[in-house]
Design a protein around this motif. Structure first.
Motif, PDB file in Angstrom:
ATOM      1  N   VAL A 171       5.601   3.909   6.638  1.00 41.16           N
ATOM      2  CA  VAL A 171       5.197   5.183   6.041  1.00 41.16           C
ATOM      3  C   VAL A 171       6.249   6.247   6.347  1.00 41.16           C
ATOM      4  O   VAL A 171       6.694   6.983   5.451  1.00 41.16           O
ATOM      5  CB  VAL A 171       3.819   5.646   6.570  1.00 41.16           C
ATOM      6  N   ALA A 172       6.661   6.334   7.613  1.00 33.98           N
ATOM      7  CA  ALA A 172       7.644   7.343   8.018  1.00 33.98           C
ATOM      8  C   ALA A 172       8.958   7.151   7.277  1.00 33.98           C
ATOM      9  O   ALA A 172       9.543   8.113   6.749  1.00 33.98           O
ATOM     10  CB  ALA A 172       7.870   7.264   9.530  1.00 33.98           C
ATOM     11  N   LYS A 173       9.444   5.910   7.210  1.00 35.94           N
ATOM     12  CA  LYS A 173      10.710   5.651   6.530  1.00 35.94           C
ATOM     13  C   LYS A 173      10.609   5.987   5.044  1.00 35.94           C
ATOM     14  O   LYS A 173      11.566   6.490   4.444  1.00 35.94           O
ATOM     15  CB  LYS A 173      11.116   4.185   6.716  1.00 35.94           C
ATOM     16  N   THR A 174       9.461   5.692   4.450  1.00 30.86           N
ATOM     17  CA  THR A 174       9.276   5.993   3.022  1.00 30.86           C
ATOM     18  C   THR A 174       9.295   7.498   2.774  1.00 30.86           C
ATOM     19  O   THR A 174       9.905   7.971   1.802  1.00 30.86           O
ATOM     20  CB  THR A 174       7.956   5.377   2.513  1.00 30.86           C
TER      21      THR A 174
ATOM     22  N   THR B  26       9.446  14.480  11.344  1.00 32.41           N
ATOM     23  CA  THR B  26      10.182  15.750  11.279  1.00 32.41           C
ATOM     24  C   THR B  26      11.528  15.628  11.986  1.00 32.41           C
ATOM     25  O   THR B  26      12.579  15.968  11.434  1.00 32.41           O
ATOM     26  CB  THR B  26       9.357  16.874  11.935  1.00 32.41           C
ATOM     27  N   ARG B  27      11.512  15.143  13.207  1.00 35.30           N
ATOM     28  CA  ARG B  27      12.746  15.066  13.997  1.00 35.30           C
ATOM     29  C   ARG B  27      13.704  14.004  13.443  1.00 35.30           C
ATOM     30  O   ARG B  27      14.924  14.205  13.423  1.00 35.30           O
ATOM     31  CB  ARG B  27      12.426  14.777  15.461  1.00 35.30           C
ATOM     32  N   THR B  28      13.170  12.864  12.996  1.00 37.17           N
ATOM     33  CA  THR B  28      14.033  11.820  12.440  1.00 37.17           C
ATOM     34  C   THR B  28      14.736  12.319  11.181  1.00 37.17           C
ATOM     35  O   THR B  28      15.942  12.099  10.996  1.00 37.17           O
ATOM     36  CB  THR B  28      13.225  10.545  12.132  1.00 37.17           C
ATOM     37  N   PHE B  29      13.998  12.998  10.322  1.00 34.22           N
ATOM     38  CA  PHE B  29      14.604  13.553   9.110  1.00 34.22           C
ATOM     39  C   PHE B  29      15.686  14.574   9.472  1.00 34.22           C
ATOM     40  O   PHE B  29      16.780  14.558   8.901  1.00 34.22           O
ATOM     41  CB  PHE B  29      13.530  14.204   8.229  1.00 34.22           C
TER      42      PHE B  29
ATOM     43  N   THR C 112       0.834  -1.206   0.000  1.00 34.22           N
ATOM     44  CA  THR C 112       0.000   0.000   0.000  1.00 34.22           C
ATOM     45  C   THR C 112       0.864   1.249   0.000  1.00 34.22           C
ATOM     46  O   THR C 112       0.654   2.177  -0.778  1.00 34.22           O
ATOM     47  CB  THR C 112      -0.896   0.025   1.257  1.00 34.22           C
ATOM     48  N   VAL C 113       1.862   1.279   0.876  1.00 33.00           N
ATOM     49  CA  VAL C 113       2.688   2.479   1.036  1.00 33.00           C
ATOM     50  C   VAL C 113       3.462   2.776  -0.244  1.00 33.00           C
ATOM     51  O   VAL C 113       3.640   3.936  -0.623  1.00 33.00           O
ATOM     52  CB  VAL C 113       3.637   2.328   2.242  1.00 33.00           C
TER      53      VAL C 113
ATOM     54  N   PHE D 171       6.603  19.105   5.451  1.00 38.45           N
ATOM     55  CA  PHE D 171       6.310  18.051   4.474  1.00 38.45           C
ATOM     56  C   PHE D 171       5.669  16.804   5.083  1.00 38.45           C
ATOM     57  O   PHE D 171       4.746  16.237   4.483  1.00 38.45           O
ATOM     58  CB  PHE D 171       7.550  17.713   3.619  1.00 38.45           C
ATOM     59  N   PRO D 172       6.061  16.343   6.315  1.00 36.65           N
ATOM     60  CA  PRO D 172       5.385  15.152   6.844  1.00 36.65           C
ATOM     61  C   PRO D 172       3.907  15.404   7.134  1.00 36.65           C
ATOM     62  O   PRO D 172       3.076  14.504   6.997  1.00 36.65           O
ATOM     63  CB  PRO D 172       6.158  14.846   8.132  1.00 36.65           C
TER      64      PRO D 172
END
Length: 424
Positions: free
Chosen positions: A378-381, A269-272, A123-124, A159-160
Motif C-alpha cells: 500500500v505504501a509503495k503504491t 510521509t518520510r519515505t516520500f 486488492t491494492v 496525502f498519505p
C-alpha cells in the motif's frame, strides 16, 4: 469527544521527529566504523545516541546491537529464536489488543494469514485506480500546479493520511476529523521518551490518544458490520476475512486498524520526502525516471535501502546464542541497525551511492522475515502514484535555490522536514 492531543498535525509530526532525532552525528560514518570495529556491540547503541528504544525499557535486560547485514538478516528471519512478544510492553501497551508486531509463533502466523489477503497487490491495485491516484492528483497536486512553487513536505504530510483513512473506510466528507485522528495516531508514536520528566506526560497523552482512536474506529467497524460489510474498504474486507474457520470480532478489527495508523501515514510521509530529496539532488536520475516510468519502483526500493525511515528493529533472544563470537544470553534484547545493514559494503557495491540500477537484494526498510511490514505494498503504491503525478503535472521540477536545501535527518525516524521546489 474532546481531542486528547493539543496542537495541529504539523506540530505533532514535528514533535515526533524531534523525539527520535537523537545526537547530531554523521550516522552513516558512525555505522561504517561500527561495522569495521564492533559489528556486535554489547550495549544499547541507540540509547547512546539519545533515542528512545523499546530495548531500554527494562534495565535488567542486557542489550546487544548488530551492524552487519548478514547478522541482521539472520535475526530478522528467525522469529523462533528472536521473538517480538516483548513489544506489547512498550508501544504495544498503547494498543491493548491485536498488534501483529507483538505476536509470535502460531498465533502470529494464523493472524497474518487472516489479514494478509486484504493487503495483496490485487486488492491494492483496485484501490489504486479507484481511490489512491485520483485523491493524489485531483485533491492535492492539481490545485498546487498554478503556484509553481511548494514545500513538498506540506503535501507529503497530508496525502498519505487522506489516502489511508479513505482505504480503511472512514467517511470521506470530514477532513477536519481525519486530521484530528491522524494527530492522535502520531501522539501514540511520541509515547516512548528518553527524558524521564517527559516520559510520564507523553505516556499519558499516548494512552488517551490510543483510547480516543480506538473509540472512533470501533464506531466505524460497528456501522460497516451493521450495513452488511459489502464495501471494498479495509474494514469491510477485515469483517469478511476468514482463515481456517476463524474470523475477527469488532474489538480485534478496531485494535488492528488502530495499530496500523501511526505508521501508515508517518512512514509513507518520510519515505516520500526522502525519495524526492534523493531524486532532486540527482537531476540526471530524475530525468531518467521521468522518461522511463518503469524505473519508479526501482527508485523507491533504492531510496528505502539508502535511507530507511525506521533505522533499527528490536528482537529478544529466546535462548542462549552466539553471534560473531559474542555470547548473547536468553532474554537479552537484540537491536538490529537496519540503516547500517543496508549500507554494508560486503553486500552492496558502492553502498554509499544512491544507485537505482544496482542489482536487487533484500534490504530492511520494511523489515524482513515473518514480521515484514504487512502494508508495504500500500505504501509503495501511494508513493508510486505521488511520484508519477508530480512528474506528469510539474514540468522541470527542481529544488528552490532561494530556500534551504533539504536534509535527511533523524537517528530513528529519518527523513527531510522541508523539500522546497519550483517547476515551470
Amino acid at each position: 469527544m474532546s481531542a486528547p492531543v493539543e496542537g495541529n498535525l504539523e506540530q505533532v509530526f514535528a514533535n515526533v521527529a524531534s523525539n527520535y532525532r537523537g545526537s547530531d552525528v554523521d550516522l552513516h560514518a558512525v555505522y561504517r566504523e561500527m561495522r569495521e570495529k564492533s559489528p556486535v556491540l554489547a550495549d544499547n547503541f541507540m540509547a547512546r545516541l539519545g533515542v528512545p528504544s523499546i530495548a531500554g525499557l527494562d534495565p535488567d535486560r542486557p542489550t546487544f546491537t548488530l551492524f552487519k547485514y548478514d547478522d541482521v538478516m539472520a535475526v530478522m528471519r528467525d522469529a523462533t529464536n528472536f521473538t517480538s512478544g516483548f513489544i506489547a510492553e512498550g508501544l504495544g501497551s498503547f494498543f491493548d489488543g491485536l498488534i501483529l508486531t507483538a505476536m509470535d509463533g502460531e498465533a502470529h502466523k494464523s493472524m497474518r494469514n487472516l489479514l494478509q489477503p486484504v493487503f495483496m497487490p490485487e486488492t491494492v491495485n483496485r484501490w489504486k485506480e479507484a481511490k489512491i491516484d485520483r485523491v493524489i492528483r485531483e485533491e492535492y497536486l492539481q490545485p498546487m500546479v498554478p503556484s509553481k512553487a511548494a514545500d513538498l513536505m506540506d503535501f507529503a504530510l497530508y496525502f498519505p493520511i487522506r489516502v489511508i483513512y479513505s482505504l480503511i473506510g472512514f467517511p470521506e466528507d470530514r477532513p477536519e476529523e481525519i486530521a484530528k485522528y491522524a494527530a492522535w495516531a502520531l501522539a501514540i508514536l511520541a509515547g516512548p521518551q528518553v527524558d524521564p520528566e517527559k516520559a510520564a506526560a507523553a505516556r499519558g497523552a499516548a494512552m488517551e490518544a490510543a483510547q480516543a482512536l480506538y473509540d472512533v474506529v470501533k464506531v466505524v467497524v460497528s456501522e460497516r458490520r451493521a450495513q452488511g460489510a459489502e464495501g471494498d474498504d479495509l474494514i469491510c474486507r477485515l469483517i469478511r476475512a476468514e482463515y481456517e474457520g476463524r474470523s475477527l470480532d469488532n474489538h480485534e478489527i478496531a485494535t488492528f486498524v488502530r495499530s496500523l495508523l501511526p505508521a501508515a501515514s508517518e512512514t509513507t510521509t518520510r519515505t516520500f520526502g526522502t525519495l524526492m530529496t534523493l531524486l532532486l539532488q540527482n537531476q540526471a536520475v530524475l530525468e531518467r525516471v521521468r522518461n522511463d516510468r518503469s524505473l519508479v519502483s526501482k527508485a523507491i526500493d533504492e531510496a528505502v535501502r539508502y535511507e530507511p525511515v525506521a533505522t533499527f528493529k528490536v528482537r529478544q533472544a529466546a535462548k542462549d546464542t552466539v553471534i560473531r563470537g559474542v555470547a548473547i544470553p536468553k532474554g537479552a534484547m537484540v537491536s538490529c541497525i537496519v540503516t547500517s545493514a543496508n549500507r554494508d559494503e560486503d553486500v552492496f557495491e558502492k553502498a554509499d551511492v544512491f544507485d537505482i540500477d544496482r542489482r536487487v537484494r533484500p534490504s530492511f526498510g520494511f523489515g524482513f522475515g515473518p514480521h515484514m511490514c504487512i502494508g508495504q505494498f500500500v505504501a509503495k503504491t501511494e508513493i508510486q502514484c505521488a511520484l508519477n503525478a508530480i512528474l506528469d503535472l510539474m514540468p522541470n521540477i527542481r529544488l528552490d535555490p532561494s530556500k534551504p536545501a533539504p536534509e535527511i535527518i533523524g537517528a530513528q525516524l529519518r527523513g527531510p522536514h522541508h523539500v522546497h521546489v519550483l517547476w515551470d
